[in-house]
Design a protein around this motif. Sequence first.
Motif, PDB file in Angstrom:
ATOM      1  N   HIS A 399      -6.730   4.881   4.253  1.00  0.00           N
ATOM      2  CA  HIS A 399      -6.299   6.082   4.986  1.00  0.00           C
ATOM      3  C   HIS A 399      -7.156   6.301   6.226  1.00  0.00           C
ATOM      4  O   HIS A 399      -6.639   6.739   7.282  1.00  0.00           O
ATOM      5  CB  HIS A 399      -6.376   7.297   4.068  1.00  0.00           C
ATOM      6  N   HIS A 403      -5.580   6.202   9.994  1.00  0.00           N
ATOM      7  CA  HIS A 403      -5.664   7.389  10.847  1.00  0.00           C
ATOM      8  C   HIS A 403      -6.312   7.049  12.189  1.00  0.00           C
ATOM      9  O   HIS A 403      -5.851   7.520  13.241  1.00  0.00           O
ATOM     10  CB  HIS A 403      -6.470   8.473  10.129  1.00  0.00           C
ATOM     11  N   GLN A 406      -3.760   5.283  14.418  1.00  0.00           N
ATOM     12  CA  GLN A 406      -2.736   6.161  14.966  1.00  0.00           C
ATOM     13  C   GLN A 406      -3.269   7.041  16.093  1.00  0.00           C
ATOM     14  O   GLN A 406      -2.523   7.406  17.005  1.00  0.00           O
ATOM     15  CB  GLN A 406      -2.153   7.035  13.860  1.00  0.00           C
ATOM     16  N   GLU A 407      -4.537   7.379  16.056  1.00  0.00           N
ATOM     17  CA  GLU A 407      -5.108   8.257  17.074  1.00  0.00           C
ATOM     18  C   GLU A 407      -5.508   7.520  18.341  1.00  0.00           C
ATOM     19  O   GLU A 407      -5.790   8.155  19.357  1.00  0.00           O
ATOM     20  CB  GLU A 407      -6.340   8.968  16.503  1.00  0.00           C
ATOM     21  N   ILE A 428     -12.179  14.163  10.342  1.00  0.00           N
ATOM     22  CA  ILE A 428     -11.084  13.286   9.926  1.00  0.00           C
ATOM     23  C   ILE A 428     -11.066  13.142   8.411  1.00  0.00           C
ATOM     24  O   ILE A 428      -9.995  13.113   7.787  1.00  0.00           O
ATOM     25  CB  ILE A 428     -11.232  11.909  10.616  1.00  0.00           C
ATOM     26  N   ILE A 432      -7.807  14.040   6.081  1.00  0.00           N
ATOM     27  CA  ILE A 432      -7.178  13.094   5.154  1.00  0.00           C
ATOM     28  C   ILE A 432      -7.153  13.663   3.738  1.00  0.00           C
ATOM     29  O   ILE A 432      -6.171  13.473   3.000  1.00  0.00           O
ATOM     30  CB  ILE A 432      -7.937  11.748   5.196  1.00  0.00           C
ATOM     31  N   GLU A 435      -4.145  16.139   3.750  1.00  0.00           N
ATOM     32  CA  GLU A 435      -2.817  15.570   3.947  1.00  0.00           C
ATOM     33  C   GLU A 435      -2.411  14.637   2.807  1.00  0.00           C
ATOM     34  O   GLU A 435      -1.271  14.664   2.346  1.00  0.00           O
ATOM     35  CB  GLU A 435      -2.761  14.808   5.280  1.00  0.00           C
ATOM     36  N   THR A 463      -1.954   0.130  10.382  1.00  0.00           N
ATOM     37  CA  THR A 463      -1.434   1.396   9.858  1.00  0.00           C
ATOM     38  C   THR A 463      -1.093   1.241   8.375  1.00  0.00           C
ATOM     39  O   THR A 463      -1.116   0.138   7.827  1.00  0.00           O
ATOM     40  CB  THR A 463      -0.196   1.822  10.655  1.00  0.00           C
TER      41      THR A 463
END
Length: 637
Positions: A399, A403, A406-407, A428, A432, A435, A463
């Motif tokens: 995860h 993340h 993606q950022e 972060i 996580i 979420e 990802t």
Amino acid sequence: MMSTLKKEASQRLEHEWAFSTTRIAIAGRPGGVVQLQPPVTPSPPSQRPRLQDGADSWRILITLLLCARFSSLVFKLRRTSTSRREQGNFLNMSIRRFWSSPKTLGDVTVVTEELKNLYYKRLLPIEKHYSFHHFHSPSYEDADFDNKPMVLVMGQYSTGKTTFIRYLLEEEFPGSRVGPEPTTDCFTALMYGEEERVTPGNAITVDPKKPFRNLDPFGNSFLNRFQCVQMPNPVLESISIIDTPGILTAAKRKLSRGYDFQAVLRWFAERVDRIILLFDAHKLEFSDELTRAFGALYGYEDKLRVVLNKADRVDSQQLMRVYGALMWSLGKVFRTPEILRIYIGSFWSEPRQRCDHYNLIELEEEDLLTDIRNLPRNAAVRKLNDLVKRARLVRAHAHIISHLKQEMPTIFCRESKKHNLIYELPVIFTKIQQEHRVPAGDFPDCTKMQEKLLGQDFSKFKTLKPSLMNSLNKLLTTDIASLVPLFQQQEQRKKSLPAVLDGEFLGTFRRDQFKGDPFKEMLKDDEISEADSDEWVVEKYKPKYDEIFYNLSPHDGKLSGAKVKEWMTTTHLPNSVLAHIWRLADVDRDGMLDNEEFALAVHLIEGKLDGHWLPRELPSHLVPPSKRLSTSSDAPA
């Protein structure tokens, strides 16, 4: 020019026509073999349809190309499905083979093989996909699952680490030296072997059967200080022991070892079953290196056992103060509300000094030895626990990497964005957790993760892949739960095993190893028959031993176990050693000692007090004469 192009197109269409007429028959024979039938001879040119110029020619060309591509795809799909079916059949056959072998339950082979299959099938692909080994420990190998339980012995210098190992083995091992100065300057792995030999670190790391292959990244500076000692000691048939260099005190903290000592300790802490941390009752000095060593053990407190050694050298008042100071110091270092248990003892085979807390030392010794003896039985549970812990860390790591990927921007300001993400890593982690509902305890150390991320290329991160994450969730929810019946069967088998006495555990000694052993005299060939028939080596000391025997008031010519134990404890030898002496002396196994058996027991005690080792089994020349007849009559003809 146009005629040349038409000629080339005609030749190409003829080739495609011949390929399209090739009949591919995919028939699954036993074993998954694919059979290809030879192509059919193409028809004469006069029987083929005449190619027309324009759109019809291109339409036919595209159709033929599509047919050839479709045939190739069908062939590959059939071959892939066949190989997968073969792998599934092999896995099912292996599982049925393990289930059909009841003997493997006692050796924990079933559980180990199942854990190995789950790791390679579920967890290892995710580790490779998200480069888990670049941030954390390397991937597991077969030796990590198949190795025996390991015990890591560590502590400051001159706290009795090597003496503690010799106490367990009742035997010297190559390279062991004992002294008040730092004598152990390397990591030594003690393992079982048919012959006694010493293997250097660089050689042992290339052995696939040893669980030390992943030590290679620490380099020659460490490998030159690492060795593996193999010896035929029966204790090592069940466990392996790791001896470590003494942790430096504040006076020597400026000295450099040449390798990352804390990283090596953490590598071993992740893989061992028990960590024995020794302290000296005469000196409690928490140096900087000792504090950093505690940091290497973070997350493995469940494996840690703290021992306050040499406790018989201080009186009860001093012991109480030392014990309280040690508890207070450990509480500051580990910063947990749980209190670590501290075992109080004096772990060596020499007579202990008589003190007010002598009985406490004996009870603490029994508890610690019981914990070590149970390691082989709980090996499968420990491996399962470590696998689940690793799977949770892999899930959190996936995860985090996803993340960060993606950022990251696509083109501009990538380097500045990378540093901002590293700086905001604690935020972060919290995001996580909310979420994806990942527990906070599954995340790695934030500071160390930030250090690792500085040297990584975020553009190579991956990802989240739903198939891999579903496989990981299945491992944690379903696959692990399916192994519970195996552990229950193992627990039922445990209950049927007899209890192991301290003397049995510590009395696994070699009979032909020690020099000056009074219990095994090396006789010549022409003296064997005479010694076996008449001479008993204890006979010349028997009058002195008989005086002690009759002063203890025997009943019907024998002493009860309670009376013998009361007298034997006055020698101040450890109870584990006295238990082994009792087992050797009670030849007829009736729970009492007659005058000959008692004389034998006193003879063994005197030899032990003189610094000699005990034999594992009673040699023939030590068997009392009255017991030799019964022994020979019981032997088969």
